[in-house]
Design a protein around this motif. Structure first.
Motif, short mmCIF file in Angstrom:
data_model
loop_
_atom_site.label_atom_id
_atom_site.label_comp_id
_atom_site.label_asym_id
_atom_site.label_seq_id
_atom_site.Cartn_x
_atom_site.Cartn_y
_atom_site.Cartn_z
N GLU A 22 0.83 -1.21 0.00
CA GLU A 22 0.00 0.00 0.00
C GLU A 22 0.86 1.25 0.00
O GLU A 22 0.58 2.23 -0.73
CB GLU A 22 -0.92 -0.01 1.23
CG GLU A 22 -1.90 1.15 1.27
CD GLU A 22 -2.84 1.07 2.45
OE1 GLU A 22 -3.56 2.06 2.69
OE2 GLU A 22 -2.84 0.04 3.14
N ALA A 23 1.93 1.23 0.79
CA ALA A 23 2.81 2.39 0.85
C ALA A 23 3.52 2.60 -0.49
O ALA A 23 3.70 3.73 -0.94
CB ALA A 23 3.83 2.22 1.97
N LEU A 24 3.93 1.50 -1.13
CA LEU A 24 4.61 1.61 -2.42
C LEU A 24 3.67 2.17 -3.49
O LEU A 24 4.08 2.97 -4.33
CB LEU A 24 5.14 0.24 -2.85
CG LEU A 24 6.26 -0.34 -1.97
CD1 LEU A 24 6.62 -1.74 -2.44
CD2 LEU A 24 7.49 0.56 -1.99
N ALA A 25 2.41 1.73 -3.45
CA ALA A 25 1.44 2.26 -4.41
C ALA A 25 1.22 3.76 -4.17
O ALA A 25 1.11 4.55 -5.12
CB ALA A 25 0.13 1.50 -4.29
N ALA A 26 1.17 4.16 -2.90
CA ALA A 26 1.00 5.57 -2.59
C ALA A 26 2.21 6.38 -3.05
O ALA A 26 2.07 7.51 -3.52
CB ALA A 26 0.78 5.74 -1.09
N HIS A 27 3.39 5.79 -2.93
CA HIS A 27 4.59 6.49 -3.38
C HIS A 27 4.57 6.67 -4.91
O HIS A 27 4.97 7.73 -5.41
CB HIS A 27 5.85 5.72 -2.96
CG HIS A 27 7.11 6.34 -3.48
ND1 HIS A 27 7.76 7.38 -2.87
CD2 HIS A 27 7.84 6.05 -4.61
CE1 HIS A 27 8.82 7.72 -3.57
NE2 HIS A 27 8.90 6.93 -4.62
N ARG A 28 4.13 5.64 -5.63
CA ARG A 28 4.05 5.77 -7.09
C ARG A 28 3.07 6.87 -7.48
O ARG A 28 3.34 7.66 -8.40
CB ARG A 28 3.65 4.42 -7.70
CG ARG A 28 4.76 3.39 -7.70
CD ARG A 28 4.41 2.21 -8.58
NE ARG A 28 3.32 1.43 -8.00
CZ ARG A 28 3.48 0.42 -7.16
NH1 ARG A 28 4.70 0.06 -6.77
NH2 ARG A 28 2.43 -0.25 -6.70
N ALA A 29 1.94 6.95 -6.78
CA ALA A 29 0.98 8.02 -7.05
C ALA A 29 1.59 9.38 -6.72
O ALA A 29 1.36 10.38 -7.42
CB ALA A 29 -0.29 7.79 -6.24
N PHE A 30 2.40 9.41 -5.68
CA PHE A 30 3.07 10.65 -5.27
C PHE A 30 4.01 11.14 -6.37
O PHE A 30 4.01 12.33 -6.74
CB PHE A 30 3.82 10.39 -3.97
CG PHE A 30 4.70 11.52 -3.52
CD1 PHE A 30 4.20 12.55 -2.73
CD2 PHE A 30 6.05 11.56 -3.88
CE1 PHE A 30 5.03 13.59 -2.31
CE2 PHE A 30 6.86 12.59 -3.47
CZ PHE A 30 6.36 13.61 -2.69
N THR A 31 4.84 10.21 -6.91
CA THR A 31 5.79 10.62 -7.94
C THR A 31 5.07 11.04 -9.23
O THR A 31 5.50 11.98 -9.90
CB THR A 31 6.78 9.49 -8.25
OG1 THR A 31 6.05 8.30 -8.58
CG2 THR A 31 7.67 9.20 -7.05
N GLN A 32 3.98 10.36 -9.58
CA GLN A 32 3.23 10.76 -10.76
C GLN A 32 2.65 12.16 -10.60
O GLN A 32 2.64 12.96 -11.54
CB GLN A 32 2.13 9.74 -11.05
CG GLN A 32 2.63 8.38 -11.50
CD GLN A 32 3.47 8.45 -12.74
OE1 GLN A 32 3.18 9.20 -13.69
NE2 GLN A 32 4.57 7.69 -12.77
N ALA A 33 2.16 12.46 -9.40
CA ALA A 33 1.63 13.80 -9.15
C ALA A 33 2.75 14.84 -9.22
O ALA A 33 2.55 15.96 -9.71
CB ALA A 33 0.95 13.84 -7.78
N LYS A 34 3.93 14.46 -8.77
CA LYS A 34 5.06 15.38 -8.84
C LYS A 34 5.44 15.66 -10.29
O LYS A 34 5.72 16.81 -10.66
CB LYS A 34 6.26 14.79 -8.08
CG LYS A 34 7.49 15.68 -8.04
CD LYS A 34 8.45 15.23 -6.98
CE LYS A 34 9.12 13.92 -7.37
NZ LYS A 34 10.15 14.16 -8.40
N TYR A 35 5.45 14.61 -11.13
CA TYR A 35 5.76 14.79 -12.54
C TYR A 35 4.71 15.66 -13.22
O TYR A 35 5.02 16.49 -14.09
CB TYR A 35 5.83 13.44 -13.26
CG TYR A 35 6.95 12.54 -12.78
CD1 TYR A 35 8.12 13.07 -12.24
CD2 TYR A 35 6.83 11.16 -12.86
CE1 TYR A 35 9.13 12.25 -11.79
CE2 TYR A 35 7.85 10.32 -12.41
CZ TYR A 35 8.99 10.87 -11.88
OH TYR A 35 10.00 10.05 -11.45
#
Length: 382
Positions: free
Chosen positions: A331-344
């Protein structure tokens, strides 16, 4: 009576045995030498011994055949001695040459790679190709952060500074070689190493990452020693922190330099990127930064997360960069991927609750999230 009759019969029929003339013996010895030379022309080994034994019996049989059918006695000792002298003389020369080559290999590579790999090379030099070849390598750069400041504080005590560098580089070098790596060079407190040359290493990326993590553990152990020593003398310890960059890609590797001095080294764009990753690691608050190919190769063993897409100096194409985390659930890894996509996408704001939530879920990346938040806040103020 039978002996006398045999003598009389041999004299009457002219059946006497004549000793071979000197020219005939010389021709036989020359033939023996040529046969021996043909036997050892390419190489010598256990087949040389077998061939020599066969040759001894063959010369004895030929001498007997000469007596039996041609009534000429050619002493077999001369051809046998000539054959054995040539064969075993060449074998001794080859053995000495092989030992000399092994010593050269050991001298050339003992300072770069582990003793086990040196022994493998010395027993099978065919695994070594000198002069440059194209290979896929995993290249590692490590550098101690803030070492310039430490060196400045110790400028009046060069012996202590030298001792500190040696205490630092010795365990780090041992880690590299224990994990099958080749040390390319030292640049002050920086180490450059690579895997998959001169010997093949199918898991070169994995071994490089394992080495980097072991290097961090070695730095931590050294810091504890320095802390104890500083406490004993009532001073402040020098705290060492290290950044590592690893990249995997095609390089040129081989003996490079001048005719007077050369090193076994590698070069190429992948090497440059590995160096840039090491320098960029401090900008993301992590100790290890991986290139895209390295991350892909070790993803089955370690949990790797993407941090950013950067354009390093000297390149025009953005390169994804990754790091390794040890404690993170799905769950944390999925949230991190969403975080990086939002940053991009540019939709991430400093007030986003994802910063605090992810810092709690993946504590190893807490400095990274703080750096990203500060960068967004500064860009918003501008």
């Amino acid at each position: 009576v039978e002996i006398q009759a045999t003598i009389y019969d041999n004299i009457r029929r002219g059946l006497s045995i004549a000793e071979a003339s000197l020219p005939l013996v010389a021709v036989c010895i020359l033939i023996s030498v040529l046969l021996a030379a043909a036997t050892v022309w390419r190489s010598t080994g256990w087949l040389t011994i077998v061939a020599s034994v066969v040759a001894v019996f063959a010369f004895a049989a030929a001498s007997f055949a000469g007596i039996r059918f041609a009534h000429i006695f050619v002493p077999p000792l001369g051809p046998v001695v000539a054959y054995v002298s040539v064969a075993f003389g060449q074998a001794a020369f080859d053995y000495a040459e092989e030992r000399r080559n092994k010593r050269q290999i050991i001298r050339a590579f003992a300072q770069y790679i582990s003793p086990d790999l040196v022994r493998r090379l010395s027993h099978d030099p065919s695994q070594l190709k000198l002069g440059g070849e194209r290979r896929t390598l995993s290249v590692l750069f490590s550098d101690v952060r803030g070492f310039t400041t430490i060196a400045e504080t110790l400028k009046d005590d060069p012996e202590q500074l030298t001792g500190l560098i040696n205490r630092l580089l010795t365990p780090l070098s041992d880690v590299v070689m224990d994990h099958g790596g080749t040390i390319d060079k030292y640049m002050g407190d920086c180490i450059m190493a690579f895997w998959n040359a001169p010997l093949d290493d199918p898991d070169h990326a994995l071994h490089a990452v394992r080495a980097s993590l072991a290097m961090q553990a070695a730095i931590s152990s050294l810091n504890h020693e320095l802390e104890r020593e500083a406490a004993a003398r009532g001073g402040r310890p020098h705290v060492l922190k290290m950044g590592v960059g690893i990249n995997t890609g095609e390089c040129i590797v081989g003996n490079m330099g001048s005719t007077r001095r050369f090193d076994y080294s590698c070069l190429g764009d992948s090497v440059n990127l590995a160096s840039r990753l090491e320098g960029a690691s401090k900008n993301y608050g992590v100790a290890l930064l991986l290139g895209e190919e390295t991350a892909r190769l070790v993803a089955g063993t370690y949990t790797v997360v993407e941090l950013d897409r950067i354009i390093v100096k000297g390149r025009t194409v953005p390169s994804p960069v990754y790091t390794v985390v040890h404690k993170a659930d799905a769950e944390a890894l999925a949230a991190h991927r969403a975080f990086t996509q939002a940053k991009y996408a540019g939709t991430l704001a400093p007030s986003d609750p994802a910063f605090d939530r992810l810092a709690a879920d993946i504590p190893e990346l807490t400095p990274y999230y703080a750096i990203v938040r500060d960068a967004l806040a500064e860009s918003g103020e501008e």
